[in-house]
Design a protein around this motif. Structure first.
Motif, PDB file in Angstrom:
ATOM      1  N   VAL A  76      36.337  63.791  72.002  1.00  0.00           N
ATOM      2  CA  VAL A  76      36.608  62.312  72.483  1.00  0.00           C
ATOM      3  C   VAL A  76      35.971  61.492  71.272  1.00  0.00           C
ATOM      4  O   VAL A  76      34.903  61.868  70.829  1.00  0.00           O
ATOM      5  N   ARG A  77      36.657  60.285  71.036  1.00  0.00           N
ATOM      6  CA  ARG A  77      36.002  59.538  69.861  1.00  0.00           C
ATOM      7  C   ARG A  77      36.329  58.094  70.023  1.00  0.00           C
ATOM      8  O   ARG A  77      37.585  57.948  70.670  1.00  0.00           O
ATOM      9  N   MET A  78      35.505  57.193  69.781  1.00  0.00           N
ATOM     10  CA  MET A  78      35.970  55.904  70.044  1.00  0.00           C
ATOM     11  C   MET A  78      36.568  55.392  68.720  1.00  0.00           C
ATOM     12  O   MET A  78      36.694  55.471  67.658  1.00  0.00           O
ATOM     13  N   ASP A  79      38.175  55.053  69.152  1.00  0.00           N
ATOM     14  CA  ASP A  79      38.992  54.805  67.903  1.00  0.00           C
ATOM     15  C   ASP A  79      39.272  53.330  67.721  1.00  0.00           C
ATOM     16  O   ASP A  79      40.165  52.849  67.247  1.00  0.00           O
ATOM     17  N   LEU A  80      38.114  52.407  67.970  1.00  0.00           N
ATOM     18  CA  LEU A  80      38.272  50.987  67.797  1.00  0.00           C
ATOM     19  C   LEU A  80      38.623  50.708  66.436  1.00  0.00           C
ATOM     20  O   LEU A  80      39.458  50.102  66.013  1.00  0.00           O
ATOM     21  N   PHE A  81      38.200  51.158  65.442  1.00  0.00           N
ATOM     22  CA  PHE A  81      38.223  50.857  64.127  1.00  0.00           C
ATOM     23  C   PHE A  81      38.858  52.039  63.396  1.00  0.00           C
ATOM     24  O   PHE A  81      39.758  52.135  62.481  1.00  0.00           O
ATOM     25  N   TYR A  82      38.343  53.314  63.790  1.00  0.00           N
ATOM     26  CA  TYR A  82      38.666  54.625  63.152  1.00  0.00           C
ATOM     27  C   TYR A  82      40.265  55.029  63.248  1.00  0.00           C
ATOM     28  O   TYR A  82      40.664  55.565  62.127  1.00  0.00           O
ATOM     29  N   GLY A  83      40.776  54.649  64.008  1.00  0.00           N
ATOM     30  CA  GLY A  83      42.301  54.845  64.335  1.00  0.00           C
ATOM     31  C   GLY A  83      43.070  54.187  63.185  1.00  0.00           C
ATOM     32  O   GLY A  83      44.373  54.649  62.870  1.00  0.00           O
ATOM     33  N   ASN A  84      42.543  52.919  62.812  1.00  0.00           N
ATOM     34  CA  ASN A  84      43.281  52.169  61.796  1.00  0.00           C
ATOM     35  C   ASN A  84      42.943  52.558  60.333  1.00  0.00           C
ATOM     36  O   ASN A  84      43.653  51.962  59.405  1.00  0.00           O
ATOM     37  N   TRP A  85      41.928  53.443  60.257  1.00  0.00           N
ATOM     38  CA  TRP A  85      41.503  53.911  58.917  1.00  0.00           C
ATOM     39  C   TRP A  85      42.482  54.810  58.144  1.00  0.00           C
ATOM     40  O   TRP A  85      43.081  55.461  58.767  1.00  0.00           O
ATOM     41  N   SER A  86      42.519  54.916  56.714  1.00  0.00           N
ATOM     42  CA  SER A  86      43.171  55.776  56.026  1.00  0.00           C
ATOM     43  C   SER A  86      42.582  57.241  56.225  1.00  0.00           C
ATOM     44  O   SER A  86      41.373  57.088  56.710  1.00  0.00           O
ATOM     45  N   ASN A  87      43.410  58.184  55.669  1.00  0.00           N
ATOM     46  CA  ASN A  87      42.703  59.616  55.966  1.00  0.00           C
ATOM     47  C   ASN A  87      41.622  59.747  55.103  1.00  0.00           C
ATOM     48  O   ASN A  87      40.551  60.514  55.562  1.00  0.00           O
ATOM     49  N   HIS A  88      41.372  58.964  53.688  1.00  0.00           N
ATOM     50  CA  HIS A  88      40.350  59.265  52.956  1.00  0.00           C
ATOM     51  C   HIS A  88      39.034  58.708  53.715  1.00  0.00           C
ATOM     52  O   HIS A  88      38.073  59.013  53.530  1.00  0.00           O
ATOM     53  N   LYS A  89      39.159  57.409  54.172  1.00  0.00           N
ATOM     54  CA  LYS A  89      38.060  56.687  54.727  1.00  0.00           C
ATOM     55  C   LYS A  89      37.684  57.530  56.098  1.00  0.00           C
ATOM     56  O   LYS A  89      36.569  57.522  56.305  1.00  0.00           O
ATOM     57  N   LYS A  90      38.484  58.175  56.651  1.00  0.00           N
ATOM     58  CA  LYS A  90      38.122  58.944  57.977  1.00  0.00           C
ATOM     59  C   LYS A  90      37.494  59.902  57.394  1.00  0.00           C
ATOM     60  O   LYS A  90      36.309  60.478  58.079  1.00  0.00           O
ATOM     61  N   ALA A  91      37.752  60.771  56.292  1.00  0.00           N
ATOM     62  CA  ALA A  91      37.251  61.810  55.824  1.00  0.00           C
ATOM     63  C   ALA A  91      35.799  61.489  55.586  1.00  0.00           C
ATOM     64  O   ALA A  91      34.604  62.307  55.605  1.00  0.00           O
ATOM     65  N   TRP A  92      35.644  60.360  54.766  1.00  0.00           N
ATOM     66  CA  TRP A  92      34.152  60.124  54.719  1.00  0.00           C
ATOM     67  C   TRP A  92      33.350  59.767  55.603  1.00  0.00           C
ATOM     68  O   TRP A  92      32.302  60.198  55.794  1.00  0.00           O
TER      69      TRP A  92
END
Length: 168
Positions: A76-92
């Motif tokens: 479970v994760r809060m995807d409010l912002f995370y879901g719209n990020w690029s894969n690179h930003k998610k990895a960071w």
């Protein structure tokens, strides 16, 4: 990534995948225990062991299935912002936040180890009418926390590889 890290990720992922695939069928054991509990309470004398056995099975199901869930990114994760990020930003972001997870699992493992050690040394039993030994479920919890910790490091290495533009 160095071959040692690649080998570690492959090994940990393979172990947790296999354990997770086996443990996921534990839901049928839980359903069976609870079904027997309902039948025995309705038609026979109620069983003393069913509630606690179902609880132990559920703990095993969740704790041993946790690393598999982390591996599949099904947590479970809060995807409010995370879901719209690029894969690179998610990895960071994942590289930064996984240290909180590693710390939390380390604290859980520390407490579980002490509790398990006590349980084995003193033959701790549950204070219910059934009175099962507590060490088997506590050992299961320790194993699950170790597997989760190993999987968390595996995910950390995969995220670092993603940041570097590599694939593990």
């Amino acid at each position: 990534m160095p071959p040692v890290i690649t080998g570690y990720v492959r090994f940990v992922d393979a172990v947790n995948y296999r354990i997770g695939r086996i443990v996921m069928y534990g839901i049928f054991i839980i359903v069976g225990i609870l079904l027997w509990s309902s039948i025995s309470k309705t038609f026979f004398y109620p069983s003393l062991w069913t509630l606690e056995a179902a609880q132990f099975a559920m703990v095993s199901y969740y704790i041993l299935g946790g690393p598999y869930s982390i591996q599949l990114d099904a947590n479970v994760r809060m995807d409010l912002f995370y879901g719209n990020w690029s894969n690179h930003k998610k990895a960071w972001f994942d590289v930064i936040t996984i240290f909180f997870l590693i710390f939390f699992i380390g604290v859980l493992l520390y407490g579980a180890y002490d509790s398990t050690r006590y349980s084995i040394l003193y033959g701790e039993r549950s204070p219910t009418a059934w009175r099962p030994y507590m060490w088997p479920i506590k050992v299961t919890m320790c194993i699950g926390f170790v597997l989760m910790l190993l999987q968390a490091f595996s995910e950390l290495f995969k995220d670092v590889a993603r940041i570097r533009g590599e694939q593990l």
